[in-house]
Scaffold this motif. Structure first.
Motif, short mmCIF file in Angstrom:
data_model
loop_
_atom_site.label_atom_id
_atom_site.label_comp_id
_atom_site.label_asym_id
_atom_site.label_seq_id
_atom_site.Cartn_x
_atom_site.Cartn_y
_atom_site.Cartn_z
N VAL A 1 50.35 41.94 37.28
CA VAL A 1 49.08 42.47 37.76
C VAL A 1 49.15 42.59 39.27
O VAL A 1 49.38 41.60 39.97
CB VAL A 1 47.89 41.58 37.36
CG1 VAL A 1 46.59 42.18 37.91
CG2 VAL A 1 47.80 41.43 35.85
N SER A 2 48.96 43.79 39.77
CA SER A 2 48.93 44.04 41.20
C SER A 2 47.49 44.25 41.64
O SER A 2 46.61 44.53 40.83
CB SER A 2 49.77 45.28 41.53
OG SER A 2 49.57 45.69 42.87
N LEU B 1 46.01 49.62 41.25
CA LEU B 1 46.18 50.22 39.93
C LEU B 1 46.96 51.51 40.08
O LEU B 1 46.57 52.40 40.83
CB LEU B 1 44.81 50.51 39.30
CG LEU B 1 44.81 51.24 37.96
CD1 LEU B 1 45.47 50.38 36.88
CD2 LEU B 1 43.40 51.63 37.56
N ARG B 2 48.07 51.61 39.36
CA ARG B 2 48.82 52.86 39.32
C ARG B 2 48.14 53.78 38.30
O ARG B 2 48.33 53.63 37.10
CB ARG B 2 50.28 52.60 38.96
CG ARG B 2 51.05 51.92 40.09
CD ARG B 2 52.49 51.66 39.69
NE ARG B 2 53.26 51.16 40.82
CZ ARG B 2 53.28 49.89 41.22
NH1 ARG B 2 52.55 49.00 40.57
NH2 ARG B 2 54.00 49.52 42.25
N SER C 1 40.01 54.79 31.29
CA SER C 1 40.19 53.36 31.55
C SER C 1 40.43 52.60 30.25
O SER C 1 41.28 51.70 30.19
CB SER C 1 38.95 52.81 32.24
OG SER C 1 38.74 53.45 33.48
N GLN D 1 38.73 49.54 40.10
CA GLN D 1 40.13 49.80 39.77
C GLN D 1 40.89 48.49 39.56
O GLN D 1 41.71 48.37 38.64
CB GLN D 1 40.81 50.62 40.87
CG GLN D 1 40.39 52.07 40.90
CD GLN D 1 41.34 52.92 41.74
OE1 GLN D 1 42.45 52.52 42.05
NE2 GLN D 1 40.88 54.11 42.10
N GLN D 2 40.59 47.51 40.41
CA GLN D 2 41.30 46.24 40.29
C GLN D 2 40.97 45.54 38.98
O GLN D 2 41.84 44.96 38.33
CB GLN D 2 40.97 45.34 41.48
CG GLN D 2 41.89 44.12 41.56
CD GLN D 2 41.87 43.50 42.93
OE1 GLN D 2 40.82 43.33 43.54
NE2 GLN D 2 43.04 43.16 43.45
N SER E 1 42.92 47.13 36.30
CA SER E 1 44.30 46.67 36.41
C SER E 1 44.48 45.28 35.82
O SER E 1 45.46 45.00 35.12
CB SER E 1 44.73 46.69 37.89
OG SER E 1 46.06 46.25 38.04
N ARG F 1 44.35 45.50 32.01
CA ARG F 1 45.61 46.06 31.50
C ARG F 1 46.73 45.03 31.55
O ARG F 1 47.56 44.95 30.64
CB ARG F 1 45.97 47.30 32.31
CG ARG F 1 47.28 47.97 31.89
CD ARG F 1 47.53 49.22 32.74
NE ARG F 1 48.88 49.72 32.57
CZ ARG F 1 49.28 50.55 31.62
NH1 ARG F 1 48.41 50.97 30.72
NH2 ARG F 1 50.53 50.95 31.54
N GLY F 2 46.76 44.23 32.60
CA GLY F 2 47.84 43.26 32.76
C GLY F 2 47.71 42.04 31.87
O GLY F 2 48.71 41.42 31.50
#
Length: 258
Positions: free
Chosen positions: A111-112, A115-116, A123, A171-172, A175, A178-179
């Motif tokens: 997780v960054s 978000l790419r 979403s 966005q975070q 992300s 997703r992670g």
């Protein structure tokens, strides 16, 4: 102890970095070298959340990217548990690209803070995709994705939209969902709460605690001190490597646990 011995005798060992060095060569700037990591060793077991700390430039994000296989370490080895193999681990520093991709599907989550974004993908579908890739029924995957987005306070009106125009915090949170959704045995978290307000940082801290309780081995970077203290089972401090030549045998990094 070799990696083979370590993973064979320590059933809780999930991730091992040994003597990691990373040097970047700037070919467009006269071959200048940046020493990002020097002599870093770290073992991470099931149920741990190891938080990397240190000044900017100490190599925290670089170490995470080496552990994920985005960067190849200049020296040293990084190994991840894989009980499907006789040796019970895979060496990331020697693995072929297809093997790294397989590990990212089955074992390694990342997780960054950024978000790419995939153009025109909603979403909800972005979050569900890691489960679908692992063979989960699409409807079940989307149901689990919905529950996670709800918990992370992503407004329902955004679920059907591509997140390119979302705020940084929205966005975070996508992300993070997703992670975390695939519940990987190893999680690498690079400032996942950097753009979040206090309430949503608390939600993420709860999710991280739940992942740790189910046995995930976690390595993360958290600049928010309250979140760091809440999630960490161990804090590891990295010191910036000396800017000396990579051929100097005295080059060494500093690593402290507290």
């Amino acid at each position: 102890m070799t990696d083979h011995e370590a993973f064979a005798t320590r059933n809780d060992l999930m991730l091992r970095a040994s003597g990691i060095e990373k040097t970047f060569t700037l070919h467009q700037q006269g071959g200048a070298r940046i020493h990002a990591l020097a002599g870093i060793s770290l073992d991470v077991e099931r149920g741990e959340c190891v938080v990397l700390a240190g000044a900017s430039g100490a190599g925290k994000s670089t170490l995470l990217r080496c552990m994920y296989g985005n960067y190849l370490a200049t020296r040293g080895t990084i190994a991840v548990r894989d009980d499907s193999r006789a040796e019970r681990h895979v060496s990331l520093t020697e693995a072929a690209p297809h093997e790294i991709i397989r590990l990212r599907t089955t074992t390694l989550g990342y997780v960054s803070q950024f978000l790419r974004v995939i153009p025109r993908v909603s979403s909800l579908d972005l979050v569900a995709e890691p489960l679908i890739t692992r063979g989960v029924n699409e409807d079940d995957a989307r149901e689990r994705a919905s529950a996670l987005l709800e918990r992370l306070n992503v407004p329902r009106r955004l679920w059907t939209l591509a997140p390119a125009t979302f705020s940084g915090g929205e966005q975070q949170r996508v992300s993070i969902a997703r992670g975390l959704i695939a519940e990987h045995p190893v999680l690498l978290l690079d400032e996942p709460t950097a753009s979040l307000d206090a309430h949503n940082r608390d939600v993420v801290a709860d999710l991280i605690a739940e992942a740790r309780e189910r046995g995930a081995a976690i390595v993360g970077i958290f600049h928010d001190e309250d979140t760091r203290e809440r999630v960490a089972t161990r804090i590891v401090r990295l010191a910036s490597p000396s800017p000396m030549s990579t051929t100097d045998t005295n080059e060494a990094g500093a690593l402290q646990s507290c």
